[in-house]
Motif scaffolding. Structure first.
Motif, PDB file in Angstrom:
ATOM      1  N   ARG A 138     -86.276 -41.769 120.272  1.00 24.73           N
ATOM      2  CA  ARG A 138     -85.947 -43.027 119.606  1.00 24.73           C
ATOM      3  C   ARG A 138     -87.169 -43.940 119.542  1.00 24.73           C
ATOM      4  NH1 ARG A 138     -81.927 -44.489 116.139  1.00 24.73           N
ATOM      5  NH2 ARG A 138     -83.002 -46.313 115.316  1.00 24.73           N
ATOM      6  N   THR A 153     -85.500 -42.598 111.274  1.00 23.29           N
ATOM      7  CA  THR A 153     -84.857 -41.278 111.360  1.00 23.29           C
ATOM      8  C   THR A 153     -85.881 -40.164 111.227  1.00 23.29           C
ATOM      9  OG1 THR A 153     -82.788 -42.139 110.447  1.00 23.29           O
ATOM     10  CG2 THR A 153     -83.144 -39.746 110.320  1.00 23.29           C
ATOM     11  N   ALA A 371     -79.701 -35.730 117.840  1.00 23.44           N
ATOM     12  CA  ALA A 371     -78.421 -36.311 117.413  1.00 23.44           C
ATOM     13  C   ALA A 371     -78.075 -37.543 118.248  1.00 23.44           C
ATOM     14  CB  ALA A 371     -77.319 -35.261 117.531  1.00 23.44           C
ATOM     15  N   MET A 372     -78.302 -37.475 119.551  1.00 28.60           N
ATOM     16  CA  MET A 372     -77.987 -38.602 120.425  1.00 28.60           C
ATOM     17  C   MET A 372     -78.887 -39.795 120.129  1.00 28.60           C
ATOM     18  SD  MET A 372     -77.705 -38.628 124.580  1.00 28.60           S
ATOM     19  CE  MET A 372     -76.954 -40.025 125.440  1.00 28.60           C
ATOM     20  N   LEU A 374     -80.193 -40.568 117.337  1.00 25.79           N
ATOM     21  CA  LEU A 374     -79.785 -41.163 116.064  1.00 25.79           C
ATOM     22  C   LEU A 374     -78.497 -41.970 116.217  1.00 25.79           C
ATOM     23  CD1 LEU A 374     -80.462 -38.142 113.657  1.00 25.79           C
ATOM     24  CD2 LEU A 374     -81.782 -40.255 113.805  1.00 25.79           C
ATOM     25  N   TYR A 375     -77.634 -41.536 117.131  1.00 26.23           N
ATOM     26  CA  TYR A 375     -76.334 -42.187 117.312  1.00 26.23           C
ATOM     27  C   TYR A 375     -76.446 -43.485 118.102  1.00 26.23           C
ATOM     28  CZ  TYR A 375     -71.465 -42.826 118.776  1.00 26.23           C
ATOM     29  OH  TYR A 375     -70.221 -43.350 119.015  1.00 26.23           O
ATOM     30  N   ILE A 376     -77.324 -43.523 119.121  1.00 25.71           N
ATOM     31  CA  ILE A 376     -77.488 -44.716 119.956  1.00 25.71           C
ATOM     32  C   ILE A 376     -78.846 -45.351 119.649  1.00 25.71           C
ATOM     33  CG2 ILE A 376     -77.574 -45.599 122.321  1.00 25.71           C
ATOM     34  CD1 ILE A 376     -75.867 -43.220 123.160  1.00 25.71           C
TER      35      ILE A 376
END
Length: 471
Positions: A138, A153, A371-372, A374-376
């Motif tokens: 991130r 992203t 994926a994590m 991008l989600y948080i």
């Protein structure tokens, strides 16, 4: 804020040289799965210090702590130092951990308690490793977006792939040695160059103090509630108190003295650098009135105020630090899966197969981590979720296991899975409803179960023994 062609060239050359160095080190020094996972337990003092400092200085201080302080002022600043309080406990435990001969925290807990405890600890390590690696991914996306290189992203995906390749080809030896070099570079950049440059831009120390945002220096003026502050603080304390990535450096040290002295030195260095590095945030809102995300402060500052060439070099240093920190956690995930979950079930598995599995799990974990991340979106929140799940499960069993002979295995076997699940469930579903963090609830439960559960079970055991003797 512009990135020139020369800056791009410096960035590409630096990162290529960095990854190539890790590959060369790995080819020379990684001959077995033990070398890949623990550097053959042969790391010297400087390597233990440097690699631990680099791990701490990654997304944690430069991005996570900046983000917290930018949004929450003094409360955000103090949260970082609960990490260092937890680190003191790890220093105290380091000698006993290394003396045990274990190669990981889960293995030590098995030696102290039972194989079941090792399994639970391994899954807790995976929770922390995945969340912490996602924080590095991130941070790479945040930095890429701040510099205008690409979207967040795209930056996350590219950063994740680079971290994956470096981990697969380097192993613990490559990671540790390149991290040691990186720690020197980042300490100079973030601990000396950026604070001095920022103060100079503001017109000197007096003008910088005058321009400081007073809300940053007030504990009372903050958007962060006291309960959330306590939650972050305890999450940091518990997570670092038995930190698997930091502990892996101690367990990979060549002897007990090196393990303890290396951790203590790294703790002192990071404590000082954290205080100095956060100085520019005090007048960051004056410099960048439109900047709302503190995790973008460092890349924005470098891109705005540094000259061509030096700008590319500093960007390269920060990005490569995220790589070394990310691959430390990615390696931790791989090692935990192979050494703490698979090897106990298949003790006779050959070394070549184990090395293949270690690299395979790095690749497999990478998709989930992307994926994590991008989600948080919050770097600090990623650290908190992973740290709470691990710390509330492992901290008290590890600490009490080192220093309290009467801790009861059955109490630990109940406390660890219960508190790990409780922490995750609370942070995902109940924190907004209750206003309280999972680390407070689950951490308190862990302490109560481990201590009072042990006293009760030991008393019952002693009572049963006395009855049998009487009969």
């Amino acid at each position: 804020m512009t990135i020139s062609s020369l800056d791009y060239v410096v960035l590409i050359v630096y990162l290529f040289a960095f990854i190539f160095a890790g590959y060369v080190i790995s080819k020379k020094m990684v001959k077995s799965s033990r070398d890949f996972a623990t550097a053959g337990q042969g790391m010297g003092f400087l390597t233990v210090v440097g690699s631990t400092v680099a791990t701490c200085m990654g997304a944690s201080i430069i991005f996570g702590n900046f983000q917290l302080m930018y949004s929450s002022g003094l409360r955000g600043f103090l949260i970082g130092y609960f990490w260092h309080i937890g680190w003191i406990f790890l220093v105290l435990m380091s000698g006993r951990l290394r003396k045990s001969g274990a190669t990981s925290i889960p293995q030590y807990l098995e030696m102290r308690y039972s194989p079941f405890v090792r399994k639970v600890a391994s899954y807790a390590v995976l929770c922390m490793g995945i969340a912490s690696t996602a924080a590095q991914f991130r941070a790479a996306g945040s930095m890429s977006e701040a510099l205008g290189l690409c979207t967040a992203t795209t930056g996350i995906v590219i950063g994740g792939i680079v971290i994956l390749l470096f981990t697969v080809f380097s192993g613990m030896w490559g990671v540790s040695i390149t991290s040691t070099i990186q720690s020197v570079m980042i300490v100079i950049t973030v601990g000396i160059v950026i604070p001095i440059t920022a103060i100079s831009i503001m017109g000197g120390p007096a003008q910088a103090v005058a321009a400081a945002d007073r809300s940053m220096l007030s504990f009372g003026e903050s958007d962060m509630t006291i309960s959330i502050f306590i939650g972050y603080a305890l999450s940091n304390l518990f997570a670092c108190g038995a930190h698997p990535a930091y502990a892996s450096k101690s367990l990979a040290a060549k002897n007990t003295k090196t393990a303890v002295s290396g951790q203590l030195c790294a703790l002192i260095i990071c404590g000082i650098i954290q205080a100095v590095a956060l100085i520019p945030v005090l007048f960051g809102r004056t410099m960048f009135p439109n900047l709302t995300d503190g995790s973008q402060f460092i890349p924005t500052f470098i891109a705005t105020y540094f000259p061509v060439g030096l700008k590319g070099l500093c960007i390269s240093i920060v990005l490569s630090l995220l790589i070394t920190t990310g691959d430390t956690f990615l390696l931790l995930i791989s090692t935990t899966l192979t050494e703490d979950i698979i090897r106990p079930v298949y003790p006779n598995i050959n070394d070549k197969t184990m090395m293949r599995l270690q690299r395979f799990f790095c690749v497999a974990a990478c998709g989930l981590i992307i994926a994590m991340s991008l989600y948080i979106p919050s770097i600090a929140e990623l650290f908190k979720i992973g740290g709470s799940a691990f710390g509330c499960s492992v901290f008290f069993p590890a600490l009490l296991g080192c220093f309290w002979k009467k801790i009861n295995t059955k109490a630990v076997q109940f406390a660890m899975p219960f508190c790990c699940i409780l922490s995750i469930f609370w942070d995902l579903f109940l924190i907004k409803l209750t206003g309280q963090s999972g680390s407070v609830i689950a951490g308190t439960a862990s302490f109560m179960i481990c201590v009072f559960g042990s006293l009760i079970l030991n008393a019952r055991k002693n009572g049963t023994a006395m009855q049998q003797n009487a009969i």
